[in-house]
Every structure is written in C-alpha cells, then in structure tokens.
Scaffold this motif. Sequence first.
Motif, PDB file in Angstrom:
ATOM      1  N   PHE A 164      59.392 131.103  48.386  1.00 53.31           N
ATOM      2  CA  PHE A 164      58.264 130.529  47.648  1.00 53.31           C
ATOM      3  C   PHE A 164      58.641 129.326  46.786  1.00 53.31           C
ATOM      4  O   PHE A 164      57.753 128.620  46.304  1.00 53.31           O
ATOM      5  N   ILE A 165      59.932 129.090  46.566  1.00 49.59           N
ATOM      6  CA  ILE A 165      60.343 127.968  45.706  1.00 49.59           C
ATOM      7  C   ILE A 165      61.210 126.977  46.482  1.00 49.59           C
ATOM      8  O   ILE A 165      60.884 125.791  46.576  1.00 49.59           O
ATOM      9  N   THR A 166      62.302 127.474  47.062  1.00 45.24           N
ATOM     10  CA  THR A 166      63.240 126.571  47.721  1.00 45.24           C
ATOM     11  C   THR A 166      62.637 125.926  48.963  1.00 45.24           C
ATOM     12  O   THR A 166      62.709 124.702  49.137  1.00 45.24           O
ATOM     13  N   LEU A 167      62.043 126.726  49.837  1.00 47.41           N
ATOM     14  CA  LEU A 167      61.489 126.184  51.071  1.00 47.41           C
ATOM     15  C   LEU A 167      60.424 125.110  50.831  1.00 47.41           C
ATOM     16  O   LEU A 167      60.451 124.065  51.498  1.00 47.41           O
ATOM     17  N   PRO A 168      59.456 125.321  49.919  1.00 46.09           N
ATOM     18  CA  PRO A 168      58.481 124.240  49.682  1.00 46.09           C
ATOM     19  C   PRO A 168      59.125 122.945  49.195  1.00 46.09           C
ATOM     20  O   PRO A 168      58.654 121.852  49.536  1.00 46.09           O
ATOM     21  N   TYR A 169      60.200 123.053  48.405  1.00 46.60           N
ATOM     22  CA  TYR A 169      60.865 121.849  47.898  1.00 46.60           C
ATOM     23  C   TYR A 169      61.554 121.065  49.014  1.00 46.60           C
ATOM     24  O   TYR A 169      61.577 119.832  48.987  1.00 46.60           O
ATOM     25  N   ILE A 170      62.146 121.758  49.980  1.00 48.99           N
ATOM     26  CA  ILE A 170      62.918 121.080  51.018  1.00 48.99           C
ATOM     27  C   ILE A 170      62.168 121.069  52.350  1.00 48.99           C
ATOM     28  O   ILE A 170      62.777 120.799  53.394  1.00 48.99           O
ATOM     29  N   ARG A 171      60.879 121.358  52.338  1.00 51.95           N
ATOM     30  CA  ARG A 171      60.116 121.422  53.578  1.00 51.95           C
ATOM     31  C   ARG A 171      60.161 120.107  54.353  1.00 51.95           C
ATOM     32  O   ARG A 171      60.369 120.095  55.572  1.00 51.95           O
ATOM     33  N   SER A 172      59.995 118.986  53.656  1.00 50.27           N
ATOM     34  CA  SER A 172      60.002 117.689  54.340  1.00 50.27           C
ATOM     35  C   SER A 172      61.366 117.396  54.945  1.00 50.27           C
ATOM     36  O   SER A 172      61.474 116.831  56.047  1.00 50.27           O
ATOM     37  N   VAL A 173      62.442 117.793  54.247  1.00 49.90           N
ATOM     38  CA  VAL A 173      63.790 117.587  54.770  1.00 49.90           C
ATOM     39  C   VAL A 173      63.996 118.403  56.033  1.00 49.90           C
ATOM     40  O   VAL A 173      64.516 117.917  57.043  1.00 49.90           O
ATOM     41  N   LEU A 174      63.578 119.663  55.998  1.00 50.40           N
ATOM     42  CA  LEU A 174      63.731 120.528  57.168  1.00 50.40           C
ATOM     43  C   LEU A 174      62.888 120.037  58.339  1.00 50.40           C
ATOM     44  O   LEU A 174      63.298 120.172  59.499  1.00 50.40           O
ATOM     45  N   MET A 175      61.720 119.475  58.041  1.00 49.32           N
ATOM     46  CA  MET A 175      60.867 118.965  59.119  1.00 49.32           C
ATOM     47  C   MET A 175      61.530 117.781  59.819  1.00 49.32           C
ATOM     48  O   MET A 175      61.523 117.696  61.057  1.00 49.32           O
ATOM     49  N   VAL A 176      62.135 116.896  59.038  1.00 49.30           N
ATOM     50  CA  VAL A 176      62.854 115.762  59.638  1.00 49.30           C
ATOM     51  C   VAL A 176      64.022 116.260  60.485  1.00 49.30           C
ATOM     52  O   VAL A 176      64.244 115.796  61.613  1.00 49.30           O
ATOM     53  N   LEU A 177      64.770 117.218  59.953  1.00 45.87           N
ATOM     54  CA  LEU A 177      65.896 117.779  60.700  1.00 45.87           C
ATOM     55  C   LEU A 177      65.429 118.424  61.999  1.00 45.87           C
ATOM     56  O   LEU A 177      66.064 118.260  63.049  1.00 45.87           O
ATOM     57  N   LEU A 178      64.327 119.151  61.934  1.00 47.79           N
ATOM     58  CA  LEU A 178      63.817 119.823  63.124  1.00 47.79           C
ATOM     59  C   LEU A 178      63.417 118.823  64.201  1.00 47.79           C
ATOM     60  O   LEU A 178      63.779 118.982  65.376  1.00 47.79           O
ATOM     61  N   ILE A 179      62.695 117.779  63.804  1.00 46.77           N
ATOM     62  CA  ILE A 179      62.263 116.768  64.773  1.00 46.77           C
ATOM     63  C   ILE A 179      63.459 116.061  65.390  1.00 46.77           C
ATOM     64  O   ILE A 179      63.541 115.871  66.618  1.00 46.77           O
ATOM     65  N   LEU A 180      64.422 115.676  64.561  1.00 50.89           N
ATOM     66  CA  LEU A 180      65.605 114.981  65.072  1.00 50.89           C
ATOM     67  C   LEU A 180      66.408 115.869  66.013  1.00 50.89           C
ATOM     68  O   LEU A 180      66.876 115.414  67.068  1.00 50.89           O
ATOM     69  N   GLN A 181      66.562 117.139  65.662  1.00 50.30           N
ATOM     70  CA  GLN A 181      67.328 118.031  66.517  1.00 50.30           C
ATOM     71  C   GLN A 181      66.634 118.257  67.856  1.00 50.30           C
ATOM     72  O   GLN A 181      67.288 118.318  68.905  1.00 50.30           O
ATOM     73  N   ILE A 182      65.325 118.367  67.847  1.00 45.61           N
ATOM     74  CA  ILE A 182      64.593 118.538  69.106  1.00 45.61           C
ATOM     75  C   ILE A 182      64.799 117.321  69.996  1.00 45.61           C
ATOM     76  O   ILE A 182      65.072 117.450  71.206  1.00 45.61           O
ATOM     77  N   ILE A 183      64.683 116.124  69.417  1.00 41.32           N
ATOM     78  CA  ILE A 183      64.852 114.901  70.206  1.00 41.32           C
ATOM     79  C   ILE A 183      66.270 114.794  70.749  1.00 41.32           C
ATOM     80  O   ILE A 183      66.489 114.503  71.929  1.00 41.32           O
ATOM     81  N   TRP A 184      67.262 115.045  69.891  1.00 39.02           N
ATOM     82  CA  TRP A 184      68.656 114.910  70.321  1.00 39.02           C
ATOM     83  C   TRP A 184      69.021 115.954  71.371  1.00 39.02           C
ATOM     84  O   TRP A 184      69.685 115.635  72.360  1.00 39.02           O
TER      85      TRP A 184
END
Length: 318
Positions: A229-249
């Motif tokens: 409820f605290i950590t994930l919302p703060y880093i959600r945008s970072v994780l989303m970028v990582l997820l997209i990049l990893q899928i592409i790579w």
Amino acid sequence: MANATLTAPVASDPETAPRRSAGRWRVGTPLALLAPSLIMLAVFIGWPLIQMIVMSFQEYGRPQIFGAPAEFVGFDNYIAVLTDAEFWTVLGRSVGLCIACVSATMLLGMLIALMMTKLGGVMRTVVSVGLLLAWAMPALTATIVWGWIFDTQYGLVNWVLTQLTGTDWTGHSWLSEPLSFFTVAAIIITWGAIPFVAFTAYAGLTQVPDEVLEAASIDGAGAFQRFRFITLPYIRSVLMVLLILQIIWDLRVFAQIYALQTIGGVRADTNTIGVYIYSVSMATGDLGAGGAISVILVIIMLLISAYYIRSMLKEDRS
C-alpha cells in the motif's frame, strides 16, 4: 491638394524586447541541445527503419543486393508471412519465452532490490559489484560460459546432479530438447537482465519516504502491507517502465538463442522471432519477407508500449 496625414511610428516598448529575446532563447536552446541526439536517431534508427518499411513492400532478394531493381509487390510479403503457420508458431514460442523471462526477471530483480535496502554498506557494495559484473558481460560471452556449465560431458550442472541424485547424468544434453533448451535460454536471459531491474528498482525504493513507512509501522501495518500500500504506489511508474522495457528486450532476444543453437540446439524447433527474422533474411535471402516480419514485430512492440505512453500522457494532463 489633399493634405497627407503623417503617422508617427509607434515606439516599441523597451520592456517587451527582452521578453521576446528570452522567449526565443528558451525555445532555441532546448532545440540546439537536442539537435545532436535527433540527428543521431534519424541517421542510425530513422533511416534504416524507413528502408526496412520500403523493403517490406518489395521483392528484395540476392539479385537486388547486387544492384538489380526491386519490384514493388504491395502487401504480398505481409500476406505470405501472416498466412505462414511457422511464423505463428515462432511468435507463440517467443511470447511464451518472453513471459517466463520477464516474470522471473521482475520478481528476482525486485527481491534483490529489497534485499539491498536492508544490507549494510559493505555487503551492498559486494552485491552491487556482482551485479555490475553480470551486467557488463556481453550476451554472447555469457551464453558461451553458460553453455560450458550445461555441457554434455564436462558441465558443472551434470556433475552436481550426479553427486546429488546418485544417477549418472554424464552425457545428458540440455540443448537437444526444446523444453530444456528454452529452460537454459531463460536462465541465461534472466541472469543478464536482473542487474538492470535490481539497480533501477533499488533507486526507486530509496525515494520512498522513511517517515511514511515508520508511521504505517506504528499504526500496525506489517511488512507486506507496507510494501503493497505504500512502496508499490511510490515506485509504480518505475516498475511500469521496467516491465515495458523487459518485454521489448526479451521479445526480440537474438544473441543467446542463436549462440545456444550453434552450441547444440535444434534450430528448427527452437527459433524465436529474432532468429527467425535472421534466418528468413540471410539464410534464404528473402529480405522483403524479413522486412515484413520486422515491421510486424515493431507494430507489436508499439502496441505493448501504448499503455505506458497513454498512462504518461494522462499523468501529464492531471
């Protein structure tokens, strides 16, 4: 004689001139700073992309490489690719490998990042150096090393399994069967991608305010609740970028699969989309069909990235 009406020139406001020059400076300076990057992107990415798109609408083979004119065939290459059962088999195989690798990379990378937040300075440095060494190793070199580890006769994995199970694993080939081949490939791809995810996620975790976490802990929130409820919302945008990049790579992975096939894999049963494009373009010389497959792959990647781009635009507007 009509009297001429003379109109005195309107004096410009001395205060508006600096504002106009400052406005031009604000517009011109960013463009000047971006110009080298834009030129590099246009030369090394834009122009080859345009050539690939044009080639995908042509009958482009070995004669055209040596100067013969290319015949325009419209969507024939796309129709041939999309009606080819092998293309869909290879694409499905690539998507399955991508899902496995991305899931393992994101999970293990996030766990390592969380561990680094709990380590002391010395141990964090040791872990960081280990991650950097793995990250700095070229994909081809890493694949060769992992190929030795899974070697049929002298591999470390077969020796360890022999010692643990009491069964002789000497001579067992990990690359001859598609399932074990892609297991080895997933290990290599995940091993090489974890450092980037771990470092990026760790950088995001350091931005989570300690006061908020301490307040939640005082209120009785457990470690999992604080993370959810605290950590994930703060880093959600970072994780989303990582997820997209990893899928592409991971969707367009080439070096690891090609090297493993060279070491001992069955090429027909282990092709992924990157190797398939290379095989169609170079082995058969049909660059037009290879260009069509590449354009289809680019479209798939753009569709994958569309969600993130739309989310970014919504955040900018809000």
